[in-house]
Design a protein around this motif. Structure first.
Motif, PDB file in Angstrom:
ATOM      1  N   PRO A 208       0.744  -1.309   0.057  1.00 30.85           N
ATOM      2  CA  PRO A 208      -0.054   0.073  -0.071  1.00 30.85           C
ATOM      3  C   PRO A 208       0.924   1.270   0.019  1.00 30.85           C
ATOM      4  CG  PRO A 208       0.131  -0.734   2.274  1.00 30.85           C
ATOM      5  CD  PRO A 208       0.721  -1.987   1.286  1.00 30.85           C
ATOM      6  N   ARG A 209       0.335   2.532  -0.204  1.00 30.89           N
ATOM      7  CA  ARG A 209       0.960   3.636  -0.011  1.00 30.89           C
ATOM      8  C   ARG A 209       1.172   4.163   1.453  1.00 30.89           C
ATOM      9  NH1 ARG A 209       1.647   7.285  -3.771  1.00 30.89           N
ATOM     10  NH2 ARG A 209       3.377   7.930  -2.345  1.00 30.89           N
ATOM     11  N   TYR A 210       0.156   3.587   2.270  1.00 31.11           N
ATOM     12  CA  TYR A 210       0.450   4.185   3.594  1.00 31.11           C
ATOM     13  C   TYR A 210      -0.131   2.980   4.515  1.00 31.11           C
ATOM     14  CZ  TYR A 210       0.349   8.822   1.582  1.00 31.11           C
ATOM     15  OH  TYR A 210       0.539   9.705   0.544  1.00 31.11           O
ATOM     16  N   LYS A 211       0.469   2.694   5.737  1.00 29.19           N
ATOM     17  CA  LYS A 211       0.034   1.704   6.595  1.00 29.19           C
ATOM     18  C   LYS A 211       0.638   2.108   8.168  1.00 29.19           C
ATOM     19  CE  LYS A 211      -1.441  -2.527   7.198  1.00 29.19           C
ATOM     20  NZ  LYS A 211      -2.530  -3.133   6.640  1.00 29.19           N
ATOM     21  N   ILE A 212      -0.458   2.126   8.876  1.00 32.13           N
ATOM     22  CA  ILE A 212      -0.210   2.141  10.343  1.00 32.13           C
ATOM     23  C   ILE A 212      -0.496   0.911  11.132  1.00 32.13           C
ATOM     24  CG2 ILE A 212      -0.776   3.681  12.134  1.00 32.13           C
ATOM     25  CD1 ILE A 212      -1.868   5.982  10.256  1.00 32.13           C
ATOM     26  N   ILE A 213       0.389   0.688  11.838  1.00 29.13           N
ATOM     27  CA  ILE A 213       0.148  -0.647  12.715  1.00 29.13           C
ATOM     28  C   ILE A 213       1.052  -0.499  13.994  1.00 29.13           C
ATOM     29  CG2 ILE A 213       0.446  -2.233  10.861  1.00 29.13           C
ATOM     30  CD1 ILE A 213       3.490  -2.828  11.510  1.00 29.13           C
ATOM     31  N   GLU A 214       0.580  -1.126  14.995  1.00 30.07           N
ATOM     32  CA  GLU A 214       1.112  -1.129  16.246  1.00 30.07           C
ATOM     33  C   GLU A 214       2.379  -2.014  16.450  1.00 30.07           C
ATOM     34  OE1 GLU A 214      -3.112  -0.466  18.680  1.00 30.07           O
ATOM     35  OE2 GLU A 214      -1.963  -2.306  19.135  1.00 30.07           O
ATOM     36  N   LYS A 215       3.264  -1.734  17.373  1.00 32.80           N
ATOM     37  CA  LYS A 215       4.395  -2.579  17.235  1.00 32.80           C
ATOM     38  C   LYS A 215       3.830  -3.715  17.809  1.00 32.80           C
ATOM     39  CE  LYS A 215       4.987  -1.177  22.111  1.00 32.80           C
ATOM     40  NZ  LYS A 215       5.923  -0.177  23.346  1.00 32.80           N
ATOM     41  N   ARG A 216       4.819  -4.960  17.484  1.00 28.89           N
ATOM     42  CA  ARG A 216       4.777  -6.248  17.507  1.00 28.89           C
ATOM     43  C   ARG A 216       3.835  -6.999  16.574  1.00 28.89           C
ATOM     44  NH1 ARG A 216       5.466  -4.725  22.860  1.00 28.89           N
ATOM     45  NH2 ARG A 216       3.302  -4.673  23.467  1.00 28.89           N
ATOM     46  N   GLN A 217       3.063  -5.984  15.672  1.00 34.12           N
ATOM     47  CA  GLN A 217       2.363  -6.324  14.595  1.00 34.12           C
ATOM     48  C   GLN A 217       3.130  -6.743  13.500  1.00 34.12           C
ATOM     49  OE1 GLN A 217      -0.951  -3.708  14.008  1.00 34.12           O
ATOM     50  NE2 GLN A 217      -2.327  -4.944  15.123  1.00 34.12           N
ATOM     51  N   SER A 218       2.661  -7.423  12.315  1.00 36.10           N
ATOM     52  CA  SER A 218       3.502  -7.581  11.172  1.00 36.10           C
ATOM     53  C   SER A 218       2.754  -6.936  10.194  1.00 36.10           C
ATOM     54  CB  SER A 218       3.125  -9.450  10.923  1.00 36.10           C
ATOM     55  OG  SER A 218       1.838  -9.762  10.660  1.00 36.10           O
ATOM     56  N   VAL A 219       3.657  -6.897   8.900  1.00 34.77           N
ATOM     57  CA  VAL A 219       3.242  -5.818   7.849  1.00 34.77           C
ATOM     58  C   VAL A 219       4.001  -6.505   6.455  1.00 34.77           C
ATOM     59  CG1 VAL A 219       4.921  -4.105   8.019  1.00 34.77           C
ATOM     60  CG2 VAL A 219       2.744  -3.636   6.778  1.00 34.77           C
ATOM     61  N   ALA A 220       3.204  -6.165   5.530  1.00 33.73           N
ATOM     62  CA  ALA A 220       3.720  -6.786   4.188  1.00 33.73           C
ATOM     63  C   ALA A 220       3.807  -5.942   3.133  1.00 33.73           C
ATOM     64  CB  ALA A 220       3.092  -7.929   3.590  1.00 33.73           C
ATOM     65  N   PHE A 221       4.543  -5.724   2.213  1.00 36.57           N
ATOM     66  CA  PHE A 221       4.784  -4.564   1.402  1.00 36.57           C
ATOM     67  C   PHE A 221       5.031  -5.326  -0.042  1.00 36.57           C
ATOM     68  CE2 PHE A 221       5.040  -1.661   4.910  1.00 36.57           C
ATOM     69  CZ  PHE A 221       6.143  -1.846   5.103  1.00 36.57           C
ATOM     70  N   TRP A 222       4.381  -4.779  -1.169  1.00 35.18           N
ATOM     71  CA  TRP A 222       4.362  -5.516  -2.417  1.00 35.18           C
ATOM     72  C   TRP A 222       4.923  -4.462  -3.149  1.00 35.18           C
ATOM     73  CZ3 TRP A 222       1.674  -3.912  -6.897  1.00 35.18           C
ATOM     74  CH2 TRP A 222       1.900  -4.819  -8.206  1.00 35.18           C
TER      75      TRP A 222
END
Lengths: 113, 116
Positions: free
Chosen positions: B8-22
């Motif tokens: 995505p263009r923007y992502k907000i997550i909390e610490k300890r969560q996971s995220v993926a970029f493409w």
């Protein structure tokens, strides 16, 4: 230690003047150096590449010099325009075997009408 | 020719969560790069692929970051678990060739990650 230094302070100049940005490096022996432009919220855009055996390279209003003795590259924009306002990044090759680029921190240029 | 696409263009997550970029590079470009750009700094290379093989991942924090480039085209970068210091813009770039004189790199717009 290895360093690439660009002026961290913004460069403010009047439209029509020549802007000169500096890139100094320490403890690198680059085969080439590149300059990129980055606008807010966007990725860098390639401008010019200059090799170690080239003293100067030009492209339209842009000129880059490369002095391997001084370990310095200068980036000039002649007849600057407000549209030239952006952050300019220099990058050099950090490893011949991987073509890895090492970027400086960039200098923000602001051209006033 | 279409440029490098990222989402995505923007992502907000909390610490300890996971995220993926493409990332989808420019068609035909053999080399793909992932960079991390912290506010006020230049891009820092995380990983470089040549087709689907890793060329350089020396600055990738492998305890939490992973990346793959399946079939030598698209790539994903994952962070698990995220830390506050991972807040940055993640840039994907591609270049046509590898080796010898360095080809210019084409950058995507980046994904701005905020870890709270």
């Amino acid at each position: 230690s290895q360093k690439i230094e660009q002026n961290s302070e913004a460069l403010n100049i009047q439209e029509g003047k020549t802007a000169t940005l500096t890139c100094n490096y320490t403890n690198y022996s680059p085969a080439y150096l590149q300059w990129y432009r980055q606008d807010p919220g966007r990725g860098p855009v390639f401008l010019l590449l200059i090799r170690e055996n080239e003293k100067e390279k030009r492209k339209e209003r842009l000129k880059v010099t490369f002095d391997t003795t001084l370990k310095q590259s200068l980036f000039h924009i002649t007849a600057s325009q407000p549209a030239d306002s952006a952050t300019y990044l220099c990058a050099l090759d950090g490893n011949y075997n991987t073509d890895k680029l090492i970027f400086g921190t960039g200098t923000r240029l602001q051209v006033f009408p | 020719e279409a440029g490098v696409a990222q989402s995505p263009r923007y992502k907000i997550i909390e610490k300890r969560q996971s995220v993926a970029f493409w990332c989808n590079p420019i068609s035909g470009h053999a080399t793909l790069y992932w960079y991390q750009q912290i506010l006020g700094q230049g891009p820092k290379l995380l990983i470089q692929f040549q087709n689907n093989g890793v060329v350089d991942d020396s600055q990738l924090p492998k305890d939490r970051f992973s990346a793959e480039r399946l079939k030598g085209v698209d790539s994903t970068l994952k962070i698990q678990p995220a830390k506050l210091e991972d807040s940055a813009v993640y840039l994907c770039a591609s270049s046509l060739v590898f080796g010898g004189d360095q080809d210019e790199q084409y950058f995507g717009p980046g994904t701005r990650l905020t870890v709270t």
